[in-house]
Design an enzyme around this catalytic site. Structure first.
Site, PDB file in Angstrom:
ATOM      1  N   ARG A   1       0.819  -1.215   0.000  1.00 40.14           N
ATOM      2  CA  ARG A   1       0.000   0.000   0.000  1.00 40.14           C
ATOM      3  C   ARG A   1       0.856   1.270   0.000  1.00 40.14           C
ATOM      4  NH1 ARG A   1      -3.543  -1.375   4.748  1.00 40.14           N
ATOM      5  NH2 ARG A   1      -4.742  -3.186   4.124  1.00 40.14           N
TER       6      ARG A   1
ATOM      7  N   ARG B   1      -3.271   6.410   1.580  1.00 35.73           N
ATOM      8  CA  ARG B   1      -3.843   7.554   2.288  1.00 35.73           C
ATOM      9  C   ARG B   1      -2.896   8.265   3.241  1.00 35.73           C
ATOM     10  NH1 ARG B   1      -9.357   4.993   4.508  1.00 35.73           N
ATOM     11  NH2 ARG B   1      -7.966   3.202   4.778  1.00 35.73           N
TER      12      ARG B   1
ATOM     13  N   ARG C   1      -7.368  11.246  -5.055  1.00 34.95           N
ATOM     14  CA  ARG C   1      -8.596  10.491  -4.795  1.00 34.95           C
ATOM     15  C   ARG C   1      -9.805  11.425  -4.749  1.00 34.95           C
ATOM     16  NH1 ARG C   1     -10.091   5.596  -0.591  1.00 34.95           N
ATOM     17  NH2 ARG C   1     -12.301   6.031  -0.480  1.00 34.95           N
TER      18      ARG C   1
ATOM     19  N   ASP D   1      -7.093  -2.730  -6.814  1.00 32.41           N
ATOM     20  CA  ASP D   1      -7.656  -3.353  -5.621  1.00 32.41           C
ATOM     21  C   ASP D   1      -7.802  -4.841  -5.869  1.00 32.41           C
ATOM     22  OD1 ASP D   1     -10.239  -4.152  -3.800  1.00 32.41           O
ATOM     23  OD2 ASP D   1      -9.067  -2.541  -2.907  1.00 32.41           O
TER      24      ASP D   1
ATOM     25  N   TYR E   1     -14.715 -12.486   0.449  1.00 37.17           N
ATOM     26  CA  TYR E   1     -15.468 -11.257   0.175  1.00 37.17           C
ATOM     27  C   TYR E   1     -16.735 -11.548  -0.626  1.00 37.17           C
ATOM     28  CZ  TYR E   1     -11.613  -8.243   1.759  1.00 37.17           C
ATOM     29  OH  TYR E   1     -10.659  -7.598   2.519  1.00 37.17           O
TER      30      TYR E   1
END
Length: 353
Positions: free
Chosen positions: A27, A31, A40, A77, A154
């Site tokens: 990652r 963020r 973003r 992702d 998921y």
């Protein structure tokens, strides 16, 4: 395909000699970087960011502009595959991913098919090509996918961060249905990663985020076996260059020997494993990637450097180590601590090579 000017990462994965230990960070485009948050915001939402090759290229390159990292990783992702299967992926702010149509009915599972990556996931391939061009052969580009089992979690639960009750109910009560999902997922992951390789990525990683939630027998049958299927189908040489494969099961430290035997070039380690002990167990057959606790990066540059030195010392002398975190970087990480980590690893690791 010519090797990048800095090919230290690729050489370490192939256990070839390197002048220092290469580093990238799971990652690394994320963020914790103000510039990522600005991009973003321009995109509007997370999936719009993923689906725009221009914006995906922009954020992939952002950490490389700040830090002398030894590899770039495609910004995307792990849930692009189930999204392309029509499960209705969305990301609510602060809530993580959700699927509008999780797999609950037998007929839905029997109707499941692997998406064509050149059709339904063309935006990912366009991003791979564009990022490779933008990197201008400076460092290697890593492609990736979720593992068949992690994707299934998921797809069945409908979201992350669960106790996996629905998945495990299916695993024990209707293993045939779970095997059907995993079989489709394995085919999808292999074709997706091969398409990324065709589009220019120079190494690939399979993220098995939830495999560690299983018993040993269940892990072997429902996670590891399907990762092995994927690995066996991957393009391993393109234009004369080896394409290394990394597999990473979070919580998989007790099964390292079995993971190392599925045919990948490298095994990722989470922070619960001593990397020196892992090297003694499997380091003669695969390279190792990891494995600093991501929370170390929430402290100070001095502590980051000290803890990185411990990981390097534990691994010891010789090649075959790619430095990374034991999982993804926290959004609350001060960028100066990342700078201290990258510089520290580059400087402190030279004594071991």
């Amino acid at each position: 395909m010519t090797r990048p000017k800095n090919d230290t990462f690729l050489r370490a994965l192939l256990r070839e000699p390197t002048p220092y230990t290469p580093i990238w960070i799971m990652r690394q485009a994320g963020r914790y970087l103000a510039e990522y948050n600005q991009t973003r915001a321009r995109a509007g939402d997370f999936m719009s960011l993923c689906r725009s090759p221009d914006l995906a290229t922009e954020v992939t390159l952002q950490p490389l502009a700040r830090f002398p990292l030894d590899a770039a990783i495609l910004f995307s992702d792990i849930l692009t595959i189930p999204d392309a299967m029509g499960l209705g992926l969305s990301f609510a702010e602060g809530e993580g991913p959700r699927f509008a149509r999780p797999l609950r009915e037998e007929w839905e599972i029997n109707d499941l098919t692997a998406p064509d990556p050149w059709d339904h996931l063309r935006y990912v391939m366009d991003a791979c090509s564009q990022i490779r061009k933008a990197l201008d052969n400076s460092v290697p580009l890593i492609g990736f996918s979720g593992s068949p089992f992690t994707l299934a979690c998921y797809m069945i639960e409908g979201q992350g961060g669960t106790d996996f009750e629905r998945v495990k109910q299916m695993l024990y009560a209707r293993p045939d249905l779970l095997h059907k999902i995993l079989s489709v997922n394995a085919k999808a992951v292999a074709s997706y990663l091969n398409a990324q390789i065709e589009s220019g990525v120079q190494a690939v990683m399979i993220f098995d985020t939830w495999g560690g939630a299983l018993s040993e027998a269940a892990y072997a049958e429902f996670s590891l076996a399907y990762m092995q299927q994927v690995v066996s189908q991957l393009t391993r040489v393109r234009e004369g260059q080896r394409i290394p494969v990394i597999v990473f099961t979070k919580g998989g430290g007790v099964w390292l020997e079995r993971i190392a035997a599925i045919g990948a070039d490298a095994v990722g380690l989470d922070w619960t494993v001593d990397i020196g002990a892992a090297r003694a167990r499997i380091g003669t057959t695969v390279a190792l990637q990891g494995n600093l606790d991501p929370n170390v990066l929430l402290t100070s540059p001095e502590i980051v450097r000290r803890e990185a030195a411990k990981v390097l010392a534990s691994y010891g002398s010789g090649s075959g180590h790619v430095f990374n975190l034991g999982h993804g970087i926290s959004r609350f990480t001060p960028p100066e601590n990342v700078a201290a980590l990258v510089d520290g690893v580059h400087e402190l690791s030279r004594q071991y090579h």
